[in-house]
Design an enzyme around this catalytic site. Structure first.
Site, mmCIF file in Angstrom:
data_model
loop_
_atom_site.group_PDB
_atom_site.id
_atom_site.type_symbol
_atom_site.label_atom_id
_atom_site.label_comp_id
_atom_site.label_asym_id
_atom_site.label_seq_id
_atom_site.Cartn_x
_atom_site.Cartn_y
_atom_site.Cartn_z
ATOM 1 N N LEU A 106 0.837 -1.222 0.056
ATOM 2 C CA LEU A 106 0.028 -0.200 0.058
ATOM 3 C C LEU A 106 1.015 1.090 -0.106
ATOM 4 O O LEU A 106 1.982 1.281 0.695
ATOM 5 C CB LEU A 106 -0.855 0.123 1.210
ATOM 6 C CG LEU A 106 -2.005 -0.773 1.326
ATOM 7 C CD1 LEU A 106 -2.682 -0.856 2.621
ATOM 8 C CD2 LEU A 106 -3.139 -0.647 0.180
ATOM 9 N N ASP A 107 0.839 2.134 -0.833
ATOM 10 C CA ASP A 107 1.575 3.308 -0.960
ATOM 11 C C ASP A 107 1.494 4.249 0.216
ATOM 12 O O ASP A 107 0.547 3.951 1.101
ATOM 13 C CB ASP A 107 1.360 4.132 -2.297
ATOM 14 C CG ASP A 107 -0.228 4.961 -2.431
ATOM 15 O OD1 ASP A 107 -0.459 5.166 -1.426
ATOM 16 O OD2 ASP A 107 -0.357 4.762 -3.574
ATOM 17 N N TYR A 108 2.419 5.220 -0.032
ATOM 18 C CA TYR A 108 2.630 6.226 1.559
ATOM 19 C C TYR A 108 1.134 7.077 1.961
ATOM 20 O O TYR A 108 0.610 6.946 2.979
ATOM 21 C CB TYR A 108 3.383 7.191 1.197
ATOM 22 C CG TYR A 108 3.874 8.144 2.350
ATOM 23 C CD1 TYR A 108 4.687 7.852 3.320
ATOM 24 C CD2 TYR A 108 3.197 9.544 2.383
ATOM 25 C CE1 TYR A 108 4.870 8.787 4.301
ATOM 26 C CE2 TYR A 108 3.671 10.319 3.408
ATOM 27 C CZ TYR A 108 4.300 9.917 4.478
ATOM 28 O OH TYR A 108 4.483 10.813 5.450
#
Length: 233
Positions: A106-108
């Site tokens: 999951l990205d930032y």
């Protein structure tokens, strides 16, 4: 009386016929995994079997697997460490889980369910598009959206990314604010954000609510749940 023709059929040939695989693969399967023949494990490919023998093929890779369900908050990196010294997902887990691998990313700026395991084959299975493990996301967007655009989002998207028919459902809408439910069978980098950008939708919030049979609702925000599953895949 059993005919000689029946007696000459080897276990590997029988497994090849039952599973529709090559004789060579059948032999390897029997040697490595074993077959249940008349209630007992059998690892001899060339043993003779007859039609009334009871043959069972154990489920592949069936074993207990350690798993962590983590409710990732927005503003941390899915990584072991970060060159900019930002918070990483492992900062939320005890050090004893440092050898666990995250399944997908999951990205930032995304949040929601992130899985960890110390079982590498299971990680590969869960991440592979061939396994067809469904990931579900709720995405809050801003922008113009009508039925025609929504229909286009559900087709194969021809761009530099070539996304394969994501399933997109309108969960809620209010003027130019929309909550979309994305269902994906693979996890390409920033896939949902890129699709929304193609259709001129700005993503305000992106949250994964499930991954396969595992659901976010069982885990508090920024917390984790440890479990052991008896999985066949």
């Amino acid at each position: 009386m059993i005919s000689l023709k029946m007696l000459k059929k080897t276990l590997s040939k029988k497994i090849s016929e039952l599973s529709q695989i090559s004789r060579k693969k059948a032999e390897a399967l029997i040697k490595e995994q074993g077959i249940i023949l008349n209630g007992k494990i059998e690892k001899r490919p060339y043993i003779i079997v007859v039609d009334n023998d009871k043959i069972e093929i154990p489920k592949k890779n069936s074993k207990k697997i350690n798993l962590i369900l983590f409710h990732k908050p927005k503003g941390c990196i899915t990584s072991k460490k970060d060159e900019k010294d930002r918070t990483v997902v492992y900062d939320y887990l005890p050090k004893k889980f440092s050898n666990f691998h995250y399944i997908g990313r999951l990205d930032y700026n995304s949040e929601g369910l992130l899985l960890f395991t110390d079982h590498t084959p299971y990680k590969r299975y869960m991440e592979s598009p061939k396994s067809k493990v469904k990931r579900v996301y709720l995405v809050n967007t801003i922008g113009s959206l009508n039925n025609e655009k929504l229909k286009a989002m559900n087709q194969k998207i021809y761009s530099s990314f070539n996304y394969q028919k994501p399933k997109v459902i309108m969960a809620h809408t209010n003027k130019n604010k929309h909550t979309l439910r994305f269902e994906l069978l693979e996890g390409k980098n920033r896939e949902i954000r890129n699709i929304c950008e193609i259709f001129n939708l700005k993503v305000e919030k992106l949250k994964r609510i499930s991954f396969g049979k595992f659901f976010l609702k069982t885990v508090p925000h920024a917390n984790y749940k440890v479990m052991q599953i008896n999985e066949s895949y």
